[in-house]
Scaffold this motif. Structure first.
Motif, PDB file in Angstrom:
ATOM      1  N   ILE A  12     -11.248  -6.252   6.750  1.00  0.00           N
ATOM      2  CA  ILE A  12     -11.732  -4.915   7.086  1.00  0.00           C
ATOM      3  C   ILE A  12     -10.833  -3.885   6.420  1.00  0.00           C
ATOM      4  O   ILE A  12      -9.597  -3.958   6.516  1.00  0.00           O
ATOM      5  CB  ILE A  12     -11.750  -4.707   8.611  1.00  0.00           C
ATOM      6  CG1 ILE A  12     -12.765  -5.671   9.260  1.00  0.00           C
ATOM      7  CG2 ILE A  12     -12.091  -3.259   8.965  1.00  0.00           C
ATOM      8  CD1 ILE A  12     -12.731  -5.689  10.771  1.00  0.00           C
ATOM      9  N   ASP A  13     -11.465  -2.955   5.718  1.00  0.00           N
ATOM     10  CA  ASP A  13     -10.743  -1.857   5.076  1.00  0.00           C
ATOM     11  C   ASP A  13     -10.432  -0.820   6.148  1.00  0.00           C
ATOM     12  O   ASP A  13     -11.274   0.002   6.510  1.00  0.00           O
ATOM     13  CB  ASP A  13     -11.603  -1.255   3.960  1.00  0.00           C
ATOM     14  CG  ASP A  13     -10.888  -0.149   3.203  1.00  0.00           C
ATOM     15  OD1 ASP A  13      -9.736   0.188   3.571  1.00  0.00           O
ATOM     16  OD2 ASP A  13     -11.484   0.401   2.255  1.00  0.00           O
ATOM     17  N   HIS A  14      -9.217  -0.855   6.654  1.00  0.00           N
ATOM     18  CA  HIS A  14      -8.839   0.021   7.765  1.00  0.00           C
ATOM     19  C   HIS A  14      -8.696   1.473   7.323  1.00  0.00           C
ATOM     20  O   HIS A  14      -8.616   2.373   8.154  1.00  0.00           O
ATOM     21  CB  HIS A  14      -7.533  -0.476   8.388  1.00  0.00           C
ATOM     22  CG  HIS A  14      -7.319  -0.044   9.801  1.00  0.00           C
ATOM     23  ND1 HIS A  14      -6.582   1.056  10.147  1.00  0.00           N
ATOM     24  CD2 HIS A  14      -7.777  -0.574  10.972  1.00  0.00           C
ATOM     25  CE1 HIS A  14      -6.561   1.194  11.456  1.00  0.00           C
ATOM     26  NE2 HIS A  14      -7.277   0.224  11.981  1.00  0.00           N
ATOM     27  N   ARG A  15      -8.679   1.722   6.023  1.00  0.00           N
ATOM     28  CA  ARG A  15      -8.591   3.103   5.534  1.00  0.00           C
ATOM     29  C   ARG A  15      -9.882   3.872   5.829  1.00  0.00           C
ATOM     30  O   ARG A  15      -9.858   5.066   6.078  1.00  0.00           O
ATOM     31  CB  ARG A  15      -8.347   3.114   4.019  1.00  0.00           C
ATOM     32  CG  ARG A  15      -7.103   2.352   3.562  1.00  0.00           C
ATOM     33  CD  ARG A  15      -7.107   2.229   2.049  1.00  0.00           C
ATOM     34  NE  ARG A  15      -8.386   1.700   1.586  1.00  0.00           N
ATOM     35  CZ  ARG A  15      -8.900   1.948   0.377  1.00  0.00           C
ATOM     36  NH1 ARG A  15      -8.234   2.710  -0.485  1.00  0.00           N
ATOM     37  NH2 ARG A  15     -10.063   1.419   0.034  1.00  0.00           N
ATOM     38  N   ILE A  74      -8.118  -0.624  -5.361  1.00  0.00           N
ATOM     39  CA  ILE A  74      -6.761  -0.197  -5.009  1.00  0.00           C
ATOM     40  C   ILE A  74      -5.758  -0.672  -6.048  1.00  0.00           C
ATOM     41  O   ILE A  74      -4.781   0.009  -6.352  1.00  0.00           O
ATOM     42  CB  ILE A  74      -6.378  -0.742  -3.619  1.00  0.00           C
ATOM     43  CG1 ILE A  74      -7.321  -0.169  -2.552  1.00  0.00           C
ATOM     44  CG2 ILE A  74      -4.930  -0.424  -3.272  1.00  0.00           C
ATOM     45  CD1 ILE A  74      -7.137  -0.811  -1.183  1.00  0.00           C
ATOM     46  N   ILE A  75      -6.002  -1.858  -6.610  1.00  0.00           N
ATOM     47  CA  ILE A  75      -5.104  -2.452  -7.602  1.00  0.00           C
ATOM     48  C   ILE A  75      -5.921  -2.901  -8.804  1.00  0.00           C
ATOM     49  O   ILE A  75      -7.152  -2.966  -8.748  1.00  0.00           O
ATOM     50  CB  ILE A  75      -4.320  -3.637  -7.021  1.00  0.00           C
ATOM     51  CG1 ILE A  75      -5.278  -4.799  -6.706  1.00  0.00           C
ATOM     52  CG2 ILE A  75      -3.530  -3.228  -5.790  1.00  0.00           C
ATOM     53  CD1 ILE A  75      -4.593  -6.110  -6.381  1.00  0.00           C
ATOM     54  N   LEU A  80      -6.678  -4.193   6.093  1.00  0.00           N
ATOM     55  CA  LEU A  80      -5.949  -3.606   4.976  1.00  0.00           C
ATOM     56  C   LEU A  80      -5.708  -2.142   5.295  1.00  0.00           C
ATOM     57  O   LEU A  80      -6.658  -1.391   5.533  1.00  0.00           O
ATOM     58  CB  LEU A  80      -6.743  -3.749   3.679  1.00  0.00           C
ATOM     59  CG  LEU A  80      -6.081  -3.239   2.403  1.00  0.00           C
ATOM     60  CD1 LEU A  80      -6.557  -4.042   1.184  1.00  0.00           C
ATOM     61  CD2 LEU A  80      -6.357  -1.753   2.155  1.00  0.00           C
ATOM     62  N   THR A  81      -4.441  -1.739   5.329  1.00  0.00           N
ATOM     63  CA  THR A  81      -4.097  -0.356   5.636  1.00  0.00           C
ATOM     64  C   THR A  81      -3.245   0.240   4.522  1.00  0.00           C
ATOM     65  O   THR A  81      -2.725  -0.476   3.653  1.00  0.00           O
ATOM     66  CB  THR A  81      -3.318  -0.256   6.961  1.00  0.00           C
ATOM     67  OG1 THR A  81      -2.042  -0.910   6.808  1.00  0.00           O
ATOM     68  CG2 THR A  81      -4.076  -0.920   8.093  1.00  0.00           C
ATOM     69  N   THR A  82      -3.087   1.545   4.538  1.00  0.00           N
ATOM     70  CA  THR A  82      -2.258   2.226   3.556  1.00  0.00           C
ATOM     71  C   THR A  82      -0.789   2.104   3.925  1.00  0.00           C
ATOM     72  O   THR A  82      -0.429   1.847   5.080  1.00  0.00           O
ATOM     73  CB  THR A  82      -2.632   3.711   3.465  1.00  0.00           C
ATOM     74  OG1 THR A  82      -2.483   4.308   4.767  1.00  0.00           O
ATOM     75  CG2 THR A  82      -4.065   3.881   2.992  1.00  0.00           C
ATOM     76  N   HIS A  83       0.062   2.276   2.919  1.00  0.00           N
ATOM     77  CA  HIS A  83       1.508   2.281   3.137  1.00  0.00           C
ATOM     78  C   HIS A  83       2.135   3.211   2.112  1.00  0.00           C
ATOM     79  O   HIS A  83       1.740   3.209   0.945  1.00  0.00           O
ATOM     80  CB  HIS A  83       2.087   0.867   3.016  1.00  0.00           C
ATOM     81  CG  HIS A  83       3.478   0.744   3.548  1.00  0.00           C
ATOM     82  ND1 HIS A  83       4.589   1.197   2.861  1.00  0.00           N
ATOM     83  CD2 HIS A  83       3.940   0.235   4.727  1.00  0.00           C
ATOM     84  CE1 HIS A  83       5.666   0.960   3.569  1.00  0.00           C
ATOM     85  NE2 HIS A  83       5.312   0.378   4.706  1.00  0.00           N
ATOM     86  N   ASP A  84       3.119   3.984   2.529  1.00  0.00           N
ATOM     87  CA  ASP A  84       3.718   4.997   1.640  1.00  0.00           C
ATOM     88  C   ASP A  84       4.475   4.384   0.470  1.00  0.00           C
ATOM     89  O   ASP A  84       4.562   4.985  -0.607  1.00  0.00           O
ATOM     90  CB  ASP A  84       4.668   5.900   2.435  1.00  0.00           C
ATOM     91  CG  ASP A  84       3.937   6.795   3.423  1.00  0.00           C
ATOM     92  OD1 ASP A  84       2.718   7.012   3.230  1.00  0.00           O
ATOM     93  OD2 ASP A  84       4.581   7.277   4.384  1.00  0.00           O
TER      94      ASP A  84
END
Length: 261
Positions: free
Chosen positions: A18-21, A90-91, A51-55
């Motif tokens: 799941i794309d948590h963004r 994303i990549i 999958l979440t974002t990270h700084d």
């Protein structure tokens, strides 16, 4: 609410992603995750990942076992979430992401269906009788076996996972038969509480244990066959420490859909 999900598999080890963004879930119970992973009453999977974002990294991987509870590192899950990140744009061909056991580097084929995932370095392998015990991001027990095709992995693996030594925290139980050109591995996984078609941290633990057992050294590439297909483990070993450890294998999208949470 309805959210979009994706189903991926790596050598038969399958996951809900799941794309948590874009589908942020404030509250999802362990019971609901277990239902989604159920093969009769849900989507069916060995685990679920957000999958979440990270700084500081391309993304962060949050993994839950099929019993709904947060899990330790999942190697094939890590390879699948890399393929998922490429699918999401994303990549491109490589990535640095964060998982529960720390940062991971991975590279992916241009087609997006083969992932080489760097695992943690290992400097300690313990023994439990004739078996090897080590942590490759998840704890593993490795026992050598003959005639593994006919072995009762479920009941024997379950017995070891629930014995007095390992019952409290659990352990993944791997049985390996050295076929000469490759290692044949079957695994009983905690959290799934059953035999799975593949276990990434498990085959990594097996390859390292067998290298130590055979007194190998240098750059080593170990082909592995599991019920779900073929994997490969590459690493450097100097007799004391395993470094540059890579879990290599397929990661493919099976289907996508929507589900009510």
């Amino acid at each position: 609410m309805d959210i979009q999900f994706f189903k991926y598999q790596g050598a038969g080890n399958d996951f809900i992603l799941i794309d948590h963004r874009v589908s942020p879930l404030q509250n999802i119970s362990y019971e609901r995750i277990e239902q989604l992973c159920d093969r009769r009453f849900g989507i069916g999977a060995d685990g679920l990942m957000f999958l979440t974002t990270h700084d500081e990294y391309d993304f962060e991987m949050h993994y839950y076992n099929a019993d709904g509870k947060p899990g330790s590192m999942c190697g094939n899950g890590g390879r699948c979430i890399v393929a998922f990140a490429k699918h999401l744009g994303i990549i491109d061909r490589d990535t640095n992401f964060l998982a529960v056991d720390g940062p991971h580097y991975a590279k992916i084929s241009e087609e997006g269906n083969w992932v080489d995932l760097q695992m943690i370095d290992i400097d300690t392998i313990n023994r439990d009788g004739d078996a090897f015990v080590l942590n490759t991001g998840s704890p593993h027990y490795v026992a050598q076996m003959e005639n593994l095709e006919d072995y009762d992995v479920f009941h024997n693996g379950q017995a070891i996972r629930n014995n007095d030594t390992y019952k409290e925290k659990g352990i993944n139980v791997n049985f390996v038969e050295d076929k000469g050109d490759y290692l044949f591995v079957r695994t009983f996984e905690r959290g799934v509480e059953d035999e799975t078609y593949a276990c990434g941290t498990g085959v990594t633990a097996v390859a390292l244990s067998m290298a130590q057992h055979k007194n190998l050294s240098g750059h080593i590439k170990t082909p592995v066959k599991v019920l779900g297909g073929d994997l490969s483990i590459e690493f450097d070993y100097n007799g004391k420490e395993f470094t540059h450890v890579f879990l290599c294998g397929p990661a493919e999208k099976v289907f996508e859909g929507q589900v009510s949470i």
